[in-house]
Design a protein around this motif. Structure first.
Motif, PDB file in Angstrom:
ATOM      1  N   ILE A   8       1.036  -1.252   0.074  1.00 23.53           N
ATOM      2  CA  ILE A   8       0.017  -0.096  -0.056  1.00 23.53           C
ATOM      3  C   ILE A   8       0.712   1.347   0.089  1.00 23.53           C
ATOM      4  N   ASN A   9       0.439   2.519  -0.555  1.00 23.72           N
ATOM      5  CA  ASN A   9       1.207   3.428  -0.547  1.00 23.72           C
ATOM      6  C   ASN A   9       1.561   4.099   0.476  1.00 23.72           C
ATOM      7  N   ASP A  10       0.327   3.976   1.601  1.00 22.18           N
ATOM      8  CA  ASP A  10       0.623   4.881   2.799  1.00 22.18           C
ATOM      9  C   ASP A  10       1.727   3.963   3.835  1.00 22.18           C
ATOM     10  N   VAL A  11       2.044   4.841   4.599  1.00 26.06           N
ATOM     11  CA  VAL A  11       2.888   4.168   5.789  1.00 26.06           C
ATOM     12  C   VAL A  11       2.012   3.569   6.971  1.00 26.06           C
ATOM     13  N   ILE A  12       2.173   2.238   7.147  1.00 24.31           N
ATOM     14  CA  ILE A  12       1.401   1.480   8.408  1.00 24.31           C
ATOM     15  C   ILE A  12       2.428   1.317   9.463  1.00 24.31           C
ATOM     16  N   TYR A  13       1.867   1.767  10.581  1.00 21.02           N
ATOM     17  CA  TYR A  13       3.009   1.488  11.620  1.00 21.02           C
ATOM     18  C   TYR A  13       2.254   1.027  12.937  1.00 21.02           C
ATOM     19  N   GLU A  14       2.871   0.195  13.872  1.00 18.48           N
ATOM     20  CA  GLU A  14       2.370  -0.267  14.987  1.00 18.48           C
ATOM     21  C   GLU A  14       3.131   0.042  16.221  1.00 18.48           C
ATOM     22  N   LEU A  15       2.376   0.676  17.382  1.00 19.85           N
ATOM     23  CA  LEU A  15       3.097   0.920  18.718  1.00 19.85           C
ATOM     24  C   LEU A  15       2.783  -0.097  19.596  1.00 19.85           C
ATOM     25  N   ASP A  16       3.657  -0.295  20.593  1.00 21.17           N
ATOM     26  CA  ASP A  16       3.132  -1.292  21.661  1.00 21.17           C
ATOM     27  C   ASP A  16       2.651  -0.274  22.901  1.00 21.17           C
ATOM     28  N   ASP A  17       2.355  -0.804  23.892  1.00 19.37           N
ATOM     29  CA  ASP A  17       1.907  -0.036  25.136  1.00 19.37           C
ATOM     30  C   ASP A  17       2.768   1.053  25.716  1.00 19.37           C
ATOM     31  N   GLN A  18       4.022   0.723  25.103  1.00 16.22           N
ATOM     32  CA  GLN A  18       5.119   1.711  25.783  1.00 16.22           C
ATOM     33  C   GLN A  18       5.298   2.685  24.769  1.00 16.22           C
ATOM     34  N   TRP A  19       4.683   2.971  23.645  1.00 16.10           N
ATOM     35  CA  TRP A  19       4.786   3.764  22.589  1.00 16.10           C
ATOM     36  C   TRP A  19       6.146   3.422  21.700  1.00 16.10           C
ATOM     37  N   THR A  20       6.585   1.972  21.802  1.00 17.65           N
ATOM     38  CA  THR A  20       7.602   1.820  21.081  1.00 17.65           C
ATOM     39  C   THR A  20       7.256   1.129  19.619  1.00 17.65           C
ATOM     40  N   ILE A  21       8.078   1.628  18.720  1.00 15.68           N
ATOM     41  CA  ILE A  21       7.618   1.096  17.129  1.00 15.68           C
ATOM     42  C   ILE A  21       7.665  -0.307  17.167  1.00 15.68           C
ATOM     43  N   SER A  22       6.782  -1.003  17.006  1.00 13.99           N
ATOM     44  CA  SER A  22       6.953  -2.712  16.742  1.00 13.99           C
ATOM     45  C   SER A  22       7.071  -3.042  15.405  1.00 13.99           C
ATOM     46  N   TYR A  23       6.490  -2.114  14.451  1.00 14.17           N
ATOM     47  CA  TYR A  23       6.339  -2.272  13.171  1.00 14.17           C
ATOM     48  C   TYR A  23       6.122  -1.248  12.356  1.00 14.17           C
ATOM     49  N   ILE A  24       6.520  -1.122  11.095  1.00  8.47           N
ATOM     50  CA  ILE A  24       6.698  -0.086  10.460  1.00  8.47           C
ATOM     51  C   ILE A  24       6.584  -0.596   9.121  1.00  8.47           C
ATOM     52  N   SER A  25       5.988  -0.358   8.064  1.00  7.26           N
ATOM     53  CA  SER A  25       5.928  -0.887   6.552  1.00  7.26           C
ATOM     54  C   SER A  25       6.862  -0.267   5.760  1.00  7.26           C
ATOM     55  N   PRO A  26       7.395  -0.859   4.845  1.00  8.47           N
ATOM     56  CA  PRO A  26       8.639  -0.702   3.932  1.00  8.47           C
ATOM     57  C   PRO A  26       8.263   0.843   3.282  1.00  8.47           C
ATOM     58  N   THR A  27       7.113   1.151   2.945  1.00 13.91           N
ATOM     59  CA  THR A  27       6.889   2.342   2.243  1.00 13.91           C
ATOM     60  C   THR A  27       7.540   3.606   3.153  1.00 13.91           C
ATOM     61  N   VAL A  28       7.857   3.381   4.421  1.00 18.35           N
ATOM     62  CA  VAL A  28       8.420   4.477   5.152  1.00 18.35           C
ATOM     63  C   VAL A  28       9.439   5.148   4.521  1.00 18.35           C
ATOM     64  N   GLU A  29      10.396   4.430   3.724  1.00 20.35           N
ATOM     65  CA  GLU A  29      11.578   4.520   3.038  1.00 20.35           C
ATOM     66  C   GLU A  29      11.545   5.567   2.084  1.00 20.35           C
ATOM     67  N   ALA A  30      10.424   5.431   1.448  1.00 22.62           N
ATOM     68  CA  ALA A  30      10.138   6.502   0.098  1.00 22.62           C
ATOM     69  C   ALA A  30       9.851   7.968   0.867  1.00 22.62           C
ATOM     70  N   VAL A  31       9.182   7.865   1.972  1.00 18.12           N
ATOM     71  CA  VAL A  31       8.900   9.146   2.575  1.00 18.12           C
ATOM     72  C   VAL A  31      10.092   9.660   3.216  1.00 18.12           C
ATOM     73  N   THR A  32      10.946   9.090   4.047  1.00 22.53           N
ATOM     74  CA  THR A  32      11.912   9.678   4.833  1.00 22.53           C
ATOM     75  C   THR A  32      13.254   9.421   4.524  1.00 22.53           C
ATOM     76  N   GLY A  33      13.423   8.370   3.824  1.00 19.48           N
ATOM     77  CA  GLY A  33      15.009   7.850   3.423  1.00 19.48           C
ATOM     78  C   GLY A  33      15.201   6.921   4.160  1.00 19.48           C
ATOM     79  N   TYR A  34      14.526   6.586   5.355  1.00 18.03           N
ATOM     80  CA  TYR A  34      15.246   5.493   6.252  1.00 18.03           C
ATOM     81  C   TYR A  34      14.440   4.348   6.050  1.00 18.03           C
ATOM     82  N   GLN A  35      15.162   3.102   6.102  1.00 21.42           N
ATOM     83  CA  GLN A  35      14.606   1.820   5.993  1.00 21.42           C
ATOM     84  C   GLN A  35      13.819   1.446   7.449  1.00 21.42           C
TER      85      GLN A  35
END
Length: 288
Positions: A203-230
């Motif tokens: 999907i073109n949108d960036v999908i992410y998931e946070l745990d109950d501590q606000w730690t990023i546990s998942y983020i989709s590969p499309t984030v690299e196109a937006v920020t340059g970071y894998q």
């Protein structure tokens, strides 16, 4: 009574009888031989009795009978399909649950066929190797593993088996648990996860998931196109470490509102890209 029987038979008779001794009142189980006695003229003058105390043997037989009854009760009421196989892979005995699982009965299997005939070919060689090693000194084959069983109707069952040698014998006792529903559920879950992952990663949108501590546990590969970071760059980071400091109060407020109302309310904030530029991000989130 036994004396009269020996007289009438006119020959020695063997008997088993309980006898109570008058001296101390104890009882003993005796094996007796009663032989008619005659004088020189052939007249019957009495009976010669020889007795052997076999009370201990009788008690051992009774204990053995009770042990056999207990064993049969346990074997037939274990709650799982259970069988005993010999070193030649032949099924020696099975319980009712084994019959229900396989569709075979005692006359079909016992001493007439081998368990290997009802195992998927992909599992057969592995299980035969375990069977051999179980009878070899120094070898330690697994006592629990999974395989696929083929029933009389031809249906396949995923089985979790627990198996070991019976001490002092060359025979094995095995209990079989049908885990087909669990395996099927795992397959369906895996397929669902693969579909979800394929959807998220394409999907073109960036999908992410946070745990109950606000730690990023998942983020989709499309984030690299937006920020340059894998994606790996963000995993394990606190969400606020990604948000520009000037926007953190707003993001915190929006997240608190989200947790209270469970309503999807889009909000925006800025993040810094790999090339140090700023991009505005608009997100829609919901609690899971």
């Amino acid at each position: 009574k036994n004396d009269l029987a020996a007289m009438h038979a006119n020959q020695p008779t063997s008997n088993l009888e309980w006898v109570t001794f008058a001296s101390d009142g104890h009882r003993a189980f005796l094996e007796t031989i009663k032989t008619p006695m005659r004088n020189a003229h052939g007249d019957l003058v009495g009976v010669l009795g020889i007795a052997r105390d076999i009370t201990e043997i009788k008690q051992q037989e009774e204990e053995l009978r009770q042990s056999k009854n207990w064993y049969e009760a346990i074997f037939n009421n274990t709650g799982t399909a259970t069988c005993i196989v010999n070193e030649n892979n032949e099924i020696v005995i099975m319980n009712d649950m084994f019959e229900q699982l396989t569709g075979f009965d005692q006359t079909d299997l016992v001493n007439k066929t081998k368990w290997t005939d009802y195992v998927m070919s992909e599992d057969r060689n592995r299980m035969l190797q375990f069977h051999k090693e179980r009878r070899e000194a120094g070898k330690n084959p697994p006592k629990q593993y999974e395989f696929t069983l083929i029933s009389k109707s031809g249906s396949q069952h995923n089985i979790l088996i627990n198996i070991d040698l019976i001490p002092g014998t060359s025979m094995s006792v095995a209990s079989l648990l049908d885990i087909t529903p669990r395996v099927q559920a795992q397959k369906e879950l895996k397929q669902s996860q693969e579909k979800y992952q394929s959807l998220v990663e394409n999907i073109n949108d960036v999908i992410y998931e946070l745990d109950d501590q606000w730690t990023i546990s998942y983020i989709s590969p499309t984030v690299e196109a937006v920020t340059g970071y894998q994606p790996e760059y963000y995993l394990g980071k606190h969400f606020m470490d990604v948000v520009m400091q000037e926007d953190q109060a707003t993001v915190l407020q929006e997240h608190e509102k989200l947790l209270q109302t469970h309503a999807i309310s889009p909000f925006i904030f800025r993040i810094k890209t790999k090339n140090k530029s700023l991009v505005w991000i608009r997100i829609s989130a919901r609690p899971v």
